[in-house]
Design an enzyme around this catalytic site. Structure first.
Site, PDB file in Angstrom:
ATOM      1  CG  PHE A   1      -0.007   2.121  -6.590  1.00  0.00           C
ATOM      2  CD1 PHE A   1       0.267   1.349  -7.709  1.00  0.00           C
ATOM      3  CD2 PHE A   1       0.312   1.599  -5.334  1.00  0.00           C
ATOM      4  CE1 PHE A   1       0.851   0.082  -7.588  1.00  0.00           C
ATOM      5  CE2 PHE A   1       0.898   0.343  -5.210  1.00  0.00           C
ATOM      6  CZ  PHE A   1       1.166  -0.417  -6.342  1.00  0.00           C
TER       7      PHE A   1
ATOM      8  CG  ASP B   1      -4.375   3.326   0.051  1.00  0.00           C
ATOM      9  OD1 ASP B   1      -3.584   3.273   1.019  1.00  0.00           O
ATOM     10  OD2 ASP B   1      -4.175   2.721  -1.024  1.00  0.00           O
TER      11      ASP B   1
ATOM     12  CE  LYS C   1       3.944   2.242   0.759  1.00  0.00           C
ATOM     13  NZ  LYS C   1       4.870   1.367   0.053  1.00  0.00           N
TER      14      LYS C   1
HETATM   15  N1  PLP Z   1      -1.686   1.788  -1.180  1.00  0.00           N
HETATM   16  C1  PLP Z   1      -0.781   2.756  -1.315  1.00  0.00           C
HETATM   17  C2  PLP Z   1      -1.208   4.179  -1.234  1.00  0.00           C
HETATM   18  C3  PLP Z   1       0.556   2.436  -1.549  1.00  0.00           C
HETATM   19  O1  PLP Z   1       1.455   3.408  -1.707  1.00  0.00           O
HETATM   20  C4  PLP Z   1       0.922   1.082  -1.618  1.00  0.00           C
HETATM   21  C5  PLP Z   1       2.328   0.702  -1.895  1.00  0.00           C
HETATM   22  O2  PLP Z   1       3.136   1.448  -2.361  1.00  0.00           O
HETATM   23  C6  PLP Z   1      -0.055   0.106  -1.449  1.00  0.00           C
HETATM   24  C7  PLP Z   1      -1.349   0.497  -1.227  1.00  0.00           C
HETATM   25  C8  PLP Z   1       0.306  -1.342  -1.508  1.00  0.00           C
HETATM   26  O3  PLP Z   1       1.028  -1.686  -0.369  1.00  0.00           O
HETATM   27  P1  PLP Z   1       1.907  -3.022  -0.323  1.00  0.00           P
HETATM   28  O4  PLP Z   1       3.002  -2.870  -1.308  1.00  0.00           O
HETATM   29  O5  PLP Z   1       2.371  -3.085   1.112  1.00  0.00           O
HETATM   30  O6  PLP Z   1       0.992  -4.142  -0.642  1.00  0.00           O
END
Ligand code: PLP
Length: 408
Positions: A145, A230, A259
């Site tokens: 994700f 990520d 986050k």
């Molecule tokens: N990447 C990862 C690993 C995530 O857990 C998330 C959100 O849960 C995102 C990207 C997307 O982040 P955002 O919701 O701040 O756009």
């Protein structure tokens, strides 16, 4: 423990949302109005231990006095200027992120998905600048994700998120993280970058194995493909390490963070090596809000806690305690199939819908979150104490017992 009810009317708020807000979230019926440390309170004054921390955002807990002071101070001075001008805090935060990550340069944005989006674009830009214009493909992982904008959605695996929005960015291959050979076969001279979460969060709290990380390194060395980590969820201390990629022995070329970075103030960032930065030109990418003064001040405060405030050591200590307590819970509750995770990023795989347990935990004073259907995910603030962990685990134990139909 309860406190007095607030001036807000939960029923009226839910009703008004139903009439006016896009129904895109499956919210719990709880209406939260106040927080302090690891605890939040609803409209009726009911107290909850918050083991979601706003999906890994409130790293320093709620209403952290130091963070609140910095935000309040900055709000009275200058909040936003856009990126038409310099201000004092982007470079300060960038320098601190360099100290934490070893990555040379930072692009500031506002969320995790934007950070991933920027990494994908910068990876393609790197190869374009080098004249390798056919090197446009990405290799991502099953269960990944990375967000919900078109680029980040294109490297997100779940068909449920993808299908209604096709066609997505082409040239993405998904491989199985339990099968390093599949990665080796997928990464070619046309791969711009391998994209991975060092611990898959939404996908069910699944740390990558060292064997897979070794395969990533080998494939990148063999083909020259870039590695994008990520760390939006797993980074910035959640695992007790600054970044979990480092712990896996990976040295990513690009990294997406978000986050926890602002402790609740929206901010994301793409961190890149110098050679990637050198391939990017003014105007290639940008953000109106990205890295504004308020967000950067919050980011500086949070990163300082990691660099100098002893927060990493704290997470390592309480993380070990958390693991012991969850192991005890697993030995008592037959519905627990597997425990996964590191530090204060924990997933409990259960033999039934995790949502049932999360739903039962709410009225018992514990906020958790269900992910990947059968995983109860626990992401408390990094400042969580051992006593609060004990309290949360016993509430979770009671919730599991209730769901199993037992009496307590
Ligand atoms: N990447 C990862 C690993 C995530 O857990 C998330 C959100 O849960 C995102 C990207 C997307 O982040 P955002 O919701 O701040 O756009």
């Amino acid at each position: 423990m309860t406190t007095t009810a607030s001036a807000f009317d939960a029923g009226q708020i839910r009703q008004s949302e139903a009439a006016h807000v896009l129904p895109i979230y499956r919210r719990a019926p709880i209406v939260l109005v106040r927080g302090q440390g690891a605890r939040v309170w609803d409209t009726e004054g009911r107290e909850y231990l918050d083991f979601t921390s706003g999906v890994g955002v409130a790293a320093l807990g709620h209403a952290n006095p130091g963070l609140a002071k910095v935000i309040a101070e900055q709000a009275t001075v200058l909040v936003h200027t856009s990126n038409l001008f310099f201000h004092p805090y982007q470079s300060e935060l960038a320098e601190k992120l360099f100290r934490l990550s070893g990555l040379d340069r930072v692009f500031f944005c506002n969320s995790g998905t934007e950070a991933v989006e920027a990494c994908l674009k910068f990876a393609r830009r790197y190869w374009f600048t080098r004249g390798e214009t056919s090197r446009t493909k990405f290799v991502a992982l099953q269960h990944a994700f990375h967000g919900r904008t078109f680029g980040s959605l294109s490297v997100t695996a779940d068909p449920h998120y993808r299908e209604p929005f096709g066609p997505l960015v082409s040239g993405v291959t998904f491989v199985d993280a339990s099968d390093p050979a599949s990665l080796d076969a997928a990464v070619t001279d046309e791969t711009a970058a391998i994209v991975l979460e060092p611990i898959q969060g939404e996908g069910g709290v699944r740390p990558l194995s060292r064997e897979f990380a070794d395969a990533v390194r080998a494939a990148a060395e063999r083909t020259g493909a870039l590695v994008i980590a990520d760390e939006v969820q797993s980074g910035l201390g959640r695992t007790g390490y600054a970044f979990y990629a480092q712990e896996l022995g990976l040295a990513p070329d690009l990294m997406a963070i978000g986050k926890a970075l602002g402790g609740g103030v929206p901010i994301g960032a793409a961190l890149v090596r110098e050679r990637i930065a050198a391939a990017v030109s003014p105007g290639d990418h940008g953000s109106t809000y990205g890295g504004n003064l308020l967000a950067c001040r919050a980011g500086i405060y949070v990163v300082d806690q990691l660099l100098e405030g002893g927060l990493l050591e704290h997470v390592q200590r309480v993380g070990a305690h958390f693991e012991r307590r969850l192991t005890e819970l697993a030995s008592k509750q037959p519905m627990v199939k597997e425990l996964r995770g590191v530090g204060v990023m924990r997933g409990i795989e259960v033999d039934r819908p995790a949502a049932d347990i999360v739903e039962a935990a709410g009225p018992l004073g514990l906020l958790a979150n269900a992910t990947s259907k059968t995983v109860v995910r626990l992401l408390p603030p990094l400042t969580i104490t051992e006593t609060e962990i004990d309290e949360a685990v016993s509430r979770l134990d009671a919730a599991m017992t209730a769901v199993a139909g037992g009496a307590r």
